[in-house]
Design a protein around this motif. Structure first.
Motif, mmCIF file in Angstrom:
data_model
loop_
_atom_site.group_PDB
_atom_site.id
_atom_site.type_symbol
_atom_site.label_atom_id
_atom_site.label_comp_id
_atom_site.label_asym_id
_atom_site.label_seq_id
_atom_site.Cartn_x
_atom_site.Cartn_y
_atom_site.Cartn_z
ATOM 1 N N SER A 38 0.845 -1.191 0.000
ATOM 2 C CA SER A 38 0.000 0.000 0.000
ATOM 3 C C SER A 38 0.880 1.241 0.000
ATOM 4 O O SER A 38 1.873 1.320 0.727
ATOM 5 C CB SER A 38 -0.916 0.001 1.225
ATOM 6 O OG SER A 38 -0.160 -0.081 2.419
ATOM 7 N N GLN A 78 -7.484 6.471 6.000
ATOM 8 C CA GLN A 78 -7.614 5.989 4.629
ATOM 9 C C GLN A 78 -8.789 6.639 3.912
ATOM 10 O O GLN A 78 -8.723 6.875 2.702
ATOM 11 C CB GLN A 78 -7.739 4.473 4.642
ATOM 12 C CG GLN A 78 -6.464 3.780 5.122
ATOM 13 C CD GLN A 78 -6.558 2.277 5.153
ATOM 14 O OE1 GLN A 78 -7.629 1.694 4.937
ATOM 15 N NE2 GLN A 78 -5.438 1.621 5.427
ATOM 16 N N ARG A 90 -5.080 -2.461 -8.660
ATOM 17 C CA ARG A 90 -4.392 -1.753 -7.575
ATOM 18 C C ARG A 90 -4.655 -0.254 -7.649
ATOM 19 O O ARG A 90 -4.962 0.294 -8.698
ATOM 20 C CB ARG A 90 -2.881 -2.009 -7.627
ATOM 21 C CG ARG A 90 -2.478 -3.472 -7.505
ATOM 22 C CD ARG A 90 -0.959 -3.583 -7.428
ATOM 23 N NE ARG A 90 -0.498 -4.954 -7.418
ATOM 24 C CZ ARG A 90 -0.100 -5.631 -8.486
ATOM 25 N NH1 ARG A 90 -0.079 -5.030 -9.665
ATOM 26 N NH2 ARG A 90 0.286 -6.873 -8.393
ATOM 27 N N TRP A 92 -3.259 3.690 -5.626
ATOM 28 C CA TRP A 92 -2.361 4.371 -4.704
ATOM 29 C C TRP A 92 -3.064 5.614 -4.196
ATOM 30 O O TRP A 92 -4.043 6.072 -4.782
ATOM 31 C CB TRP A 92 -1.028 4.702 -5.364
ATOM 32 C CG TRP A 92 -1.073 5.394 -6.692
ATOM 33 C CD1 TRP A 92 -1.356 4.835 -7.909
ATOM 34 C CD2 TRP A 92 -0.818 6.788 -6.945
ATOM 35 N NE1 TRP A 92 -1.286 5.789 -8.896
ATOM 36 C CE2 TRP A 92 -0.944 6.988 -8.345
ATOM 37 C CE3 TRP A 92 -0.462 7.876 -6.147
ATOM 38 C CZ2 TRP A 92 -0.762 8.239 -8.939
ATOM 39 C CZ3 TRP A 92 -0.269 9.122 -6.742
ATOM 40 C CH2 TRP A 92 -0.417 9.280 -8.125
ATOM 41 N N TRP A 124 0.013 2.766 5.793
ATOM 42 C CA TRP A 124 0.626 2.622 4.475
ATOM 43 C C TRP A 124 2.050 2.086 4.598
ATOM 44 O O TRP A 124 2.787 2.436 5.519
ATOM 45 C CB TRP A 124 0.620 3.948 3.741
ATOM 46 C CG TRP A 124 -0.742 4.340 3.263
ATOM 47 C CD1 TRP A 124 -1.425 3.829 2.193
ATOM 48 C CD2 TRP A 124 -1.605 5.337 3.838
ATOM 49 N NE1 TRP A 124 -2.647 4.425 2.059
ATOM 50 C CE2 TRP A 124 -2.799 5.359 3.058
ATOM 51 C CE3 TRP A 124 -1.496 6.200 4.924
ATOM 52 C CZ2 TRP A 124 -3.854 6.220 3.337
ATOM 53 C CZ3 TRP A 124 -2.551 7.053 5.218
ATOM 54 C CH2 TRP A 124 -3.710 7.065 4.431
#
Length: 298
Positions: A38, A78, A90, A92, A124
């Protein structure tokens, strides 16, 4: 390559001058780090000086929802982050300020440790800090004033691998070389630092840039070239899935260099990262309410 579940790599992205493509480098690093774990970009710039608020595909609640003097959960951290797509499914993240331009500026903390604790609280694994200060000026000012300075503070945080950015032009690499001389004189960790040179346009790399890159190879962990990308010139990192193939590969190369430097310094696999102390229990913060002068809200 996958980061161990309890490890954390910090990547402060630094520049010797304004216009060093720091934000672009930070985004490319976070995007490529998503394949290893992450990842998040910490936008340390004030909102009206930052490109990040206009780039996300999906905006989170923003830094205003995370006052540093009040407790927050990992889920709240988050939820504050905006998201960008990476390869496959995925994503970011970016922690930035999404309020309207006419609202007051957030009182962002200056201390790198405060930003590190914010990212660690969010869980993260790859933390990319898009910094705003000028490296050489900061080092010289701190040296003459007898203080540590922001650059040294970023470099001293756990598992920190600095990335030094410059445009791939004669003046760009000249400013970078001065910053590296200052960093070497101050004893900063050049041996685990990565240099990222970004091309401002199409065409061949100038001879002065090639010569500087060759010279820097012996002083830092790696030198990575980022090619000119018309999409970045027009849109920045908005719709980052449309970046050119060579641009994405440059991000992957930079991440591989960062991880290689980290493993040479601290071993492979990386040890568990320190866990920041929890804030005292208290009521859930209300983003609409003001906090003290040193906080993230006005």
């Amino acid at each position: 390559m996958t980061l161990p579940a309890h490890s954390r790599v910090l990547v402060p992205v630094l520049g010797a001058t304004g216009g060093s493509s720091r934000s672009t480098a930070a985004g490319l690093l976070a995007r490529s780090f998503a394949a290893a774990g992450s990842s998040v970009v910490l936008d340390t710039a004030s909102r009206l000086a930052s490109p990040w608020p206009s780039w996300p595909n999906q905006s989170g609640s923003g830094l205003v929802s995370l006052p540093p003097d009040r407790p927050f959960t990992r889920e709240q951290a988050q939820a504050a982050a905006s998201t960008f797509p990476a390869e496959g499914s995925r994503t970011w993240s970016v922690l930035t300020d999404h309020r309207e331009w006419h609202q007051g500026q957030l009182a962002l903390p200056e201390a790198p440790a405060a930003w590190y604790q914010l990212a660690a609280g969010g869980g993260w694994q790859a933390v990319v800090a898009d910094t705003t200060h000028l490296v050489a000026h900061d080092i010289v000012t701190a040296r003459t004033g007898g203080s540590a300075g922001l650059t040294a503070a970023w470099c001293s945080l756990p598992f920190s691998v600095p990335v030094l950015c410059a445009l791939a032009t004669g003046p760009g690499v000249a400013a970078l070389q001065t910053a590296i001389k200052a960093a070497a004189a101050e004893g900063l960790p050049l041996q685990r630092s990565v240099v990222v040179l970004s091309s401002p346009g199409e065409g061949r790399i100038p001879a002065a840039v090639k010569a500087a890159a060759t010279m820097l190879q012996s002083l830092v962990a790696a030198v990575v070239m980022v090619p000119f990308d018309p999409h970045i010139r027009t849109h920045g990192l908005a719709d980052s899935e449309r970046l050119g193939r060579r641009t994405k590969e440059a991000g992957d190369t930079a991440v591989a260099a960062v991880l290689a430097a980290a493993h040479r310094t601290w071993g492979d696999p990386l040890s568990p990262a320190p866990t920041p102390a929890a804030l005292p229990a208290g009521p859930t913060p209300d983003p609409a309410q003001p906090v003290s002068e040193g906080g993230l809200t006005t």
